[in-house]
Design a protein around this motif. Structure first.
Motif, mmCIF file in Angstrom:
data_model
loop_
_atom_site.group_PDB
_atom_site.id
_atom_site.type_symbol
_atom_site.label_atom_id
_atom_site.label_comp_id
_atom_site.label_asym_id
_atom_site.label_seq_id
_atom_site.Cartn_x
_atom_site.Cartn_y
_atom_site.Cartn_z
ATOM 1 N N LEU A 120 -18.944 -35.983 120.477
ATOM 2 C CA LEU A 120 -20.207 -35.196 120.445
ATOM 3 C C LEU A 120 -20.269 -34.257 119.397
ATOM 4 N N HIS A 121 -21.219 -34.325 118.604
ATOM 5 C CA HIS A 121 -21.581 -33.492 117.385
ATOM 6 C C HIS A 121 -22.776 -32.734 117.905
ATOM 7 N N SER A 122 -22.549 -31.320 117.474
ATOM 8 C CA SER A 122 -23.690 -30.549 117.741
ATOM 9 C C SER A 122 -24.585 -30.260 116.655
ATOM 10 N N ALA A 123 -25.741 -29.910 116.876
ATOM 11 C CA ALA A 123 -26.779 -29.863 115.683
ATOM 12 C C ALA A 123 -26.248 -28.587 114.598
ATOM 13 N N GLY A 124 -26.235 -28.775 113.418
ATOM 14 C CA GLY A 124 -25.789 -27.806 112.513
ATOM 15 C C GLY A 124 -24.362 -27.892 112.283
ATOM 16 N N SER A 125 -23.975 -26.963 111.364
ATOM 17 C CA SER A 125 -22.682 -27.081 110.803
ATOM 18 C C SER A 125 -21.709 -25.791 111.623
ATOM 19 N N LEU A 126 -22.376 -25.102 112.468
ATOM 20 C CA LEU A 126 -21.466 -23.998 112.998
ATOM 21 C C LEU A 126 -20.780 -24.394 114.032
ATOM 22 N N ILE A 127 -19.540 -23.995 114.357
ATOM 23 C CA ILE A 127 -18.820 -24.380 115.869
ATOM 24 C C ILE A 127 -18.800 -23.179 116.521
ATOM 25 N N TYR A 128 -18.249 -23.458 117.673
ATOM 26 C CA TYR A 128 -18.160 -22.225 118.653
ATOM 27 C C TYR A 128 -16.609 -21.975 118.770
ATOM 28 N N VAL A 129 -16.224 -20.734 118.769
ATOM 29 C CA VAL A 129 -14.831 -20.502 118.865
ATOM 30 C C VAL A 129 -14.617 -19.189 120.037
ATOM 31 N N TRP A 130 -13.565 -19.230 120.748
ATOM 32 C CA TRP A 130 -13.291 -18.035 121.304
ATOM 33 C C TRP A 130 -12.407 -17.042 120.488
ATOM 34 N N PRO A 131 -12.816 -15.882 120.408
ATOM 35 C CA PRO A 131 -12.102 -14.896 119.293
ATOM 36 C C PRO A 131 -10.640 -14.881 119.243
#
Length: 189
Positions: A120-131
């Protein structure tokens, strides 16, 4: 009243059950002394970075809510997988919503985590991270269900997969959430 860390504790118990099915019962999980019960409050504290008092209270809340049941043989709480699945898929994002924040260094979660990265690829190039200061990836921060989640996931890939799928359900649009929910249902059985 449930707390977000209750879901983390229940998914850790599910991870331990899954490990027990896959490994030789004579081997000792990493970080435990020989003969130590990985389901003990002390072992869960060490694995999750949640205090023994909070682990104990979490298990009690989970039994009362029906998300955990007492095992007939051992007497220890274990996740009610069907109820846990239903809660995560249908209610978690409303009770414990995820709101993407500032760019930070962290451990990839949701669609950027290994469990979803290829499918699965999300729209856009930003990823989500846990700090998490020890991580290499930069992305939009998402608060984990409990502050010690990144450390706990470094040593437990099953827990990491479960929690990343949970975040995909919490963050994603309808299609992405459904895909993550389907994978979670498969993994939780």
């Amino acid at each position: 009243m449930m707390k977000a860390q209750d879901v983390v504790v229940l998914l850790k118990l599910a991870s331990l059950e899954d490990d027990a099915k896959d490994i030789d019962h004579e081997s000792v999980p990493p970080g435990l002394a020989s003969g130590e019960d990985p389901y003990s409050v002390r072992a869960l504290e060490a694995a999750l970075g949640i205090s023994k008092t909070e682990i104990s209270a979490s298990l009690k809340r989970s039994v009362v809510s029906g998300l955990a049941i007492k095992d007939r043989k051992t007497g220890r709480p274990k996740p009610s997988r069907r109820h846990l699945r239903e809660f995560i898929v249908h209610g978690l994002k409303f009770v414990f919503p995820a709101k993407p924040g500032a760019m930070k260094r962290g451990l990839p979660t949701a669609f950027a985590a290994p469990v979803l990265r290829e499918s699965l690829h999300s729209a856009g190039s930003l990823i989500y991270v846990w700090p998490y200061a020890h991580a290499k990836d930069m992305g939009q921060s998402v608060d984990p269900l409990f502050k010690s989640v990144p450390e706990a996931c470094e040593t437990d890939s099953r827990l990491y997969a479960y929690l990343a799928l949970v975040d995909a359900i919490r963050i994603g649009n309808q299609r992405e959430s459904k895909h993550a929910a389907d994978l979670l249902v498969q993994r939780l059985g």
